[in-house]
Design an enzyme around this catalytic site. Structure first.
Site, mmCIF file in Angstrom:
data_model
loop_
_atom_site.group_PDB
_atom_site.id
_atom_site.type_symbol
_atom_site.label_atom_id
_atom_site.label_comp_id
_atom_site.label_asym_id
_atom_site.label_seq_id
_atom_site.Cartn_x
_atom_site.Cartn_y
_atom_site.Cartn_z
ATOM 1 N N HIS A 177 13.074 -2.608 -1.334
ATOM 2 C CA HIS A 177 12.226 -1.936 -2.322
ATOM 3 C C HIS A 177 12.963 -0.726 -2.906
ATOM 4 O O HIS A 177 13.645 0.001 -2.176
ATOM 5 C CB HIS A 177 10.901 -1.495 -1.682
ATOM 6 C CG HIS A 177 9.885 -1.122 -2.717
ATOM 7 N ND1 HIS A 177 9.945 0.070 -3.388
ATOM 8 C CD2 HIS A 177 8.821 -1.797 -3.217
ATOM 9 C CE1 HIS A 177 8.944 0.113 -4.265
ATOM 10 N NE2 HIS A 177 8.247 -1.012 -4.179
ATOM 11 N N GLY A 232 4.939 1.803 -10.907
ATOM 12 C CA GLY A 232 4.115 3.011 -10.955
ATOM 13 C C GLY A 232 4.042 3.701 -12.308
ATOM 14 O O GLY A 232 3.525 4.810 -12.413
ATOM 15 N N GLU A 284 11.377 -6.645 -9.351
ATOM 16 C CA GLU A 284 10.644 -5.432 -9.701
ATOM 17 C C GLU A 284 11.529 -4.498 -10.517
ATOM 18 O O GLU A 284 12.335 -3.738 -9.932
ATOM 19 C CB GLU A 284 10.194 -4.696 -8.439
ATOM 20 C CG GLU A 284 9.253 -5.482 -7.556
ATOM 21 C CD GLU A 284 8.364 -4.559 -6.725
ATOM 22 O OE1 GLU A 284 7.145 -4.628 -6.862
ATOM 23 O OE2 GLU A 284 8.912 -3.749 -5.956
ATOM 24 N N TRP A 330 0.804 -1.230 0.000
ATOM 25 C CA TRP A 330 0.000 0.000 0.000
ATOM 26 C C TRP A 330 0.838 1.282 0.000
ATOM 27 O O TRP A 330 0.304 2.369 -0.118
ATOM 28 C CB TRP A 330 -0.942 -0.001 1.223
ATOM 29 C CG TRP A 330 -2.219 -0.713 0.950
ATOM 30 C CD1 TRP A 330 -2.469 -1.598 -0.062
ATOM 31 C CD2 TRP A 330 -3.444 -0.593 1.678
ATOM 32 N NE1 TRP A 330 -3.763 -2.039 -0.002
ATOM 33 C CE2 TRP A 330 -4.382 -1.444 1.058
ATOM 34 C CE3 TRP A 330 -3.830 0.134 2.798
ATOM 35 C CZ2 TRP A 330 -5.689 -1.575 1.519
ATOM 36 C CZ3 TRP A 330 -5.125 0.002 3.262
ATOM 37 C CH2 TRP A 330 -6.049 -0.841 2.628
ATOM 38 N N GLY A 364 1.293 -2.877 -6.218
ATOM 39 C CA GLY A 364 1.284 -1.588 -5.528
ATOM 40 C C GLY A 364 -0.050 -0.894 -5.720
ATOM 41 O O GLY A 364 -1.053 -1.224 -5.101
ATOM 42 N N GLY A 365 -0.062 0.073 -6.638
ATOM 43 C CA GLY A 365 -1.239 0.910 -6.873
ATOM 44 C C GLY A 365 -2.552 0.149 -6.968
ATOM 45 O O GLY A 365 -3.547 0.536 -6.337
ATOM 46 N N SER A 418 3.578 -2.279 -11.825
ATOM 47 C CA SER A 418 2.403 -1.945 -12.652
ATOM 48 C C SER A 418 1.476 -3.116 -12.952
ATOM 49 O O SER A 418 0.843 -3.148 -14.007
ATOM 50 C CB SER A 418 2.843 -1.291 -13.965
ATOM 51 O OG SER A 418 3.393 -0.012 -13.699
#
Ligand code: PGA
Length: 249
Positions: free
Chosen positions: A98, A173, A167, A11, A231-232, A210
């Site tokens: 990360h 993102g 990643e 988050w 994520g998003g 993404s």
């Protein structure tokens, strides 16, 4: 797609108590027989971890943090959280390495210390690694991945409690994902590195960057991927459920 798939919700710096309510749908769905073999892990901001642990108590959803300090003992470090404190409120996992934390100063050396400290406190690690756009353009991806993996996991002799999350930084993102054939090759390369350089027999490897309900049908074609770090799209329960459903269908 393999059966035992991981879906990790990162988050980031989003989410208040209202957002937490929206996850009730995910908790409900996770209890269905169809989802028996999947593992959902929520990594909300520190402020919500305790409440998340309470809310997910009667489900198999696990809760993790997004980072921690490299010291496992308490101490005078204003604003910091260590693995000991995370453990004490019921977190089971922690994301380390990360790129957003690397950008704020986490070097491979520091990440290595953080991983050791978290493992000592019996937290499981979601270890992120990946190349930046300029490293990709300069054809440095292979050497960067090798260096991140070997340096961050130096001195660790078992990966039983480690989930690897590849990643590519240029994908996080941005809405851009790697070409499927290229991603497939990267996963093969990473698996080889883990076996050869780290001497770990098998490994759980996720893809992150993404991931969304639109591209999941493409991404799930890669059968060697064991799940996704989202994520998003994980901040919206409907999108997150969509990703999970499409993956296992
Ligand atoms: P994203 O983030 O899905 O929003 O790209 C992934 C991540 O940073 O873990």
């Amino acid at each position: 797609m393999t059966n035992n798939m991981f879906f990790i919700a990162n988050w980031k710096m989003f989410g208040d108590l209202r957002a937490l309510n929206s996850t009730k749908k995910v908790i409900k769905i996770s209890k269905k027989h169809k989802f028996k073999k999947i593992q959902i892990i929520y990594c909300p901001p520190y402020t919500l971890i305790n409440q998340f642990v309470k809310n997910t108590k009667n489900s198999k959803i696990k809760v993790g943090a997004q980072n921690c300090h490299y010291l496992d003992g308490d101490g005078p470090y204003t604003g910091k959280i260590n693995s000991n404190l995370l453990k004490s409120i019921g977190a089971k996992y922690v994301i380390l390495g990360h790129s957003e934390n690397r950008a704020e100063g986490d070097t491979n050396y520091i990440i290595n210390k953080k991983i050791k400290s978290a493992l000592k406190k019996k937290l499981k690690i979601i270890f992120c690694f990946g190349e930046t756009l300029s490293e990709k353009r300069n054809k440095k991806t292979s050497s960067v991945l090798r260096s991140q993996l070997t340096k961050c996991l130096k001195g660790i002799n078992s990966n039983n409690n480690i989930i690897f999350a590849y990643e590519p930084v240029w994908s996080i993102g941005t809405g851009i994902i790697p070409r499927i054939d290229q991603l497939e090759q990267k996963i093969i390369y990473i698996k080889k590195l883990i076996k050869k350089n780290l001497k770990f027999k098998s490994s759980i490897i996720l893809y992150g960057g993404s991931v969304n309900p639109k591209n999941i049908n493409e991404l799930k074609k890669i059968t060697t991927i064991n799940g996704f770090l989202v994520g998003g799209s994980s901040q919206n329960a409907k999108n997150f459920i969509d990703i999970i459903k499409k993956t296992i269908n």
